[in-house]
Motif scaffolding. Structure first.
Motif, PDB file in Angstrom:
ATOM      1  N   VAL A  28      95.162  33.332  79.751  1.00 16.61           N
ATOM      2  CA  VAL A  28      94.473  32.046  79.620  1.00 16.61           C
ATOM      3  C   VAL A  28      93.852  31.953  78.235  1.00 16.61           C
ATOM      4  O   VAL A  28      93.336  32.939  77.711  1.00 16.61           O
ATOM      5  CB  VAL A  28      93.373  31.952  80.701  1.00 16.61           C
ATOM      6  CG1 VAL A  28      92.408  30.823  80.410  1.00 16.61           C
ATOM      7  CG2 VAL A  28      94.000  31.792  82.081  1.00 16.61           C
ATOM      8  N   SER A  34      87.056  34.127  71.174  1.00 16.38           N
ATOM      9  CA  SER A  34      87.227  35.587  71.168  1.00 16.38           C
ATOM     10  C   SER A  34      88.706  35.955  71.157  1.00 16.38           C
ATOM     11  O   SER A  34      89.128  36.854  70.439  1.00 16.38           O
ATOM     12  CB  SER A  34      86.581  36.209  72.415  1.00 16.38           C
ATOM     13  OG  SER A  34      85.195  36.058  72.372  1.00 16.38           O
ATOM     14  N   TYR A  77      79.754  25.292  75.963  1.00  9.71           N
ATOM     15  CA  TYR A  77      78.299  25.398  75.807  1.00  9.71           C
ATOM     16  C   TYR A  77      77.711  24.048  75.413  1.00  9.71           C
ATOM     17  O   TYR A  77      76.615  23.697  75.812  1.00  9.71           O
ATOM     18  CB  TYR A  77      77.940  26.423  74.729  1.00  9.71           C
ATOM     19  CG  TYR A  77      78.431  27.801  75.044  1.00  9.71           C
ATOM     20  CD1 TYR A  77      78.061  28.439  76.218  1.00  9.71           C
ATOM     21  CD2 TYR A  77      79.281  28.469  74.172  1.00  9.71           C
ATOM     22  CE1 TYR A  77      78.519  29.691  76.528  1.00  9.71           C
ATOM     23  CE2 TYR A  77      79.739  29.732  74.471  1.00  9.71           C
ATOM     24  CZ  TYR A  77      79.358  30.338  75.643  1.00  9.71           C
ATOM     25  OH  TYR A  77      79.816  31.585  75.951  1.00  9.71           O
ATOM     26  N   THR A 110      83.430  28.621  75.899  1.00  6.08           N
ATOM     27  CA  THR A 110      83.229  28.190  77.278  1.00  6.08           C
ATOM     28  C   THR A 110      82.470  29.258  78.077  1.00  6.08           C
ATOM     29  O   THR A 110      82.517  30.448  77.751  1.00  6.08           O
ATOM     30  CB  THR A 110      84.580  27.934  77.979  1.00  6.08           C
ATOM     31  OG1 THR A 110      85.273  29.184  78.125  1.00  6.08           O
ATOM     32  CG2 THR A 110      85.445  26.953  77.200  1.00  6.08           C
ATOM     33  N   ASP A 123      75.687  35.857  76.166  1.00  8.95           N
ATOM     34  CA  ASP A 123      74.522  35.384  76.930  1.00  8.95           C
ATOM     35  C   ASP A 123      74.862  34.864  78.325  1.00  8.95           C
ATOM     36  O   ASP A 123      74.058  34.988  79.244  1.00  8.95           O
ATOM     37  CB  ASP A 123      73.819  34.270  76.142  1.00  8.95           C
ATOM     38  CG  ASP A 123      73.387  34.766  74.782  1.00  8.95           C
ATOM     39  OD1 ASP A 123      72.748  35.833  74.720  1.00  8.95           O
ATOM     40  OD2 ASP A 123      73.723  34.120  73.774  1.00  8.95           O
TER      41      ASP A 123
END
Ligand code: FAD
Length: 288
Positions: A28, A34, A77, A110, A123
């Protein structure tokens, strides 16, 4: 970068079918923040990228009648930060999302991507463990749900199977009286956390703590609930120095420096009590 095929399925069923049909050679892509870095330095070498861009089941923020909050895993985010969530435990989520890196990362990154990437310094995994979130994983074999704490196994290690998509993240209903605190220790404004802490504390009308969730991030390989702090807080009155009490128990139960594989483990352990003090003070000060 190894050449790859990019597919844009229009549904979760189609997305999971592509993953199943490419036996471990497809993955995915959500925000790509990243994954693309990993592909550039060839740590990741998928032949097929399955975009969630047009998969409606992985998008959106909604409440069920019982108060459960559901986030589509591909929620950025930016979307979360700009979404109005009611008072209570869920209000910490836009706060955390709005303080991640910089605007371009927040626009692309995301919440599900952060969970699947499982970097200790990220986080949202902390937010999920703190908030007792449950993850919904879909594949062409069916759907399963498991707690965020059971999904995260270590740095870049999760329970996700190669043919699964993290579809949704469910946060249990929260009382409006829950207050939160979140803080991360970092060198510069846009850096990832060296150590972070968050708490959700509910106080009844008589001023007693009736529930306390406290957790740290980036200190251990996975976000970790500070159960000694939680136990010390529940039943106490807000007139006591709850933040100091929490600070004194912050490291109880954490692995010592030699048993913790994290870089700067000793420093993280030293700094954590201060972070815990701050979050508990933020959630309890000013209560009547
Ligand atoms: C410069 C920079 C600074 C950053 N700073 C911070 C920070 O301070 N704090 C922080 O929390 N984060 C930070 N991030 C990370 C960012 O927040 C992203 O959340 C993170 O990179 C992964 O999200 P993504 O959507 O980009 O996932 P991607 O990069 O698209 O995917 C990451 C991995 O998860 C898998 N994946 C993604 N979504 C799913 C899904 N729904 N189902 C199954 N598998 C999936 C992919 O296959 C891949 O293996 C930073 C990133 C950058 C580039």
């Amino acid at each position: 970068m190894k050449p790859f095929r990019y597919v844009r399925p229009g549904s979760l069923e189609e997305a999971t079918a592509v993953l199943a049909g490419n036996a471990g050679d497809a993955c995915v892509i959500a925000g790509g923040q990243s994954l693309l870095l990993g592909m550039k330095d060839r740590r990741e070498r998928p032949s097929v990228l399955v975009s969630l861009q047009d998969v409606p089941e992985t998008r959106g923020i909604c409440y069920a009648d019982d108060g459960t909050l559901t986030l589509g895993a591909a929620t950025t985010y930016w979307t979360l930060h700009t979404h109005d969530l009611p008072k209570g435990a869920h209000a910490i989520l836009p706060e955390i999302a709005g303080d991640i890196a910089d605007v371009p990362v927040r626009r692309m990154g995301t919440v599900g991507g952060a969970l699947c990437q499982a970097e200790p310094a990220f986080d949202f995994p902390l937010a999920a463990v703190l908030g007792d979130a449950e993850l919904e994983l879909a594949s062409s074999r069916g759907t399963r749900r498991l707690a965020a704490a059971d999904f995260l196994h270590g740095p870049r290690k999760t329970d996700l199977a190669p043919d699964e998509v993290l579809a949704r993240i469910h946060f249990p209903a929260s009382a409006p009286t829950v207050r939160s605190g979140f803080v991360k220790h970092r060198l510069r404004r846009f850096d990832s956390a060296i150590a972070s802490a968050g708490c959700l504390i509910d106080v009844d009308a008589a001023g007693r703590v009736v529930a306390a969730n406290v957790a740290c991030g980036a200190v251990c390989p996975v976000p970790t609930r500070l159960t000694a702090v939680e136990e010390a807080l529940v039943g106490r009155g807000v007139e006591e120095d709850l933040a100091a009490m929490a600070r004194s128990r912050a490291s109880d139960g954490l692995p010592d420096e030699l048993a913790n594989p994290m870089i700067m483990a000793g420093y993280k352990r030293d700094v954590l009590p201060v972070l815990v003090y701050r979050v508990v003070a933020a959630a309890t000060n000013g209560r009547d």
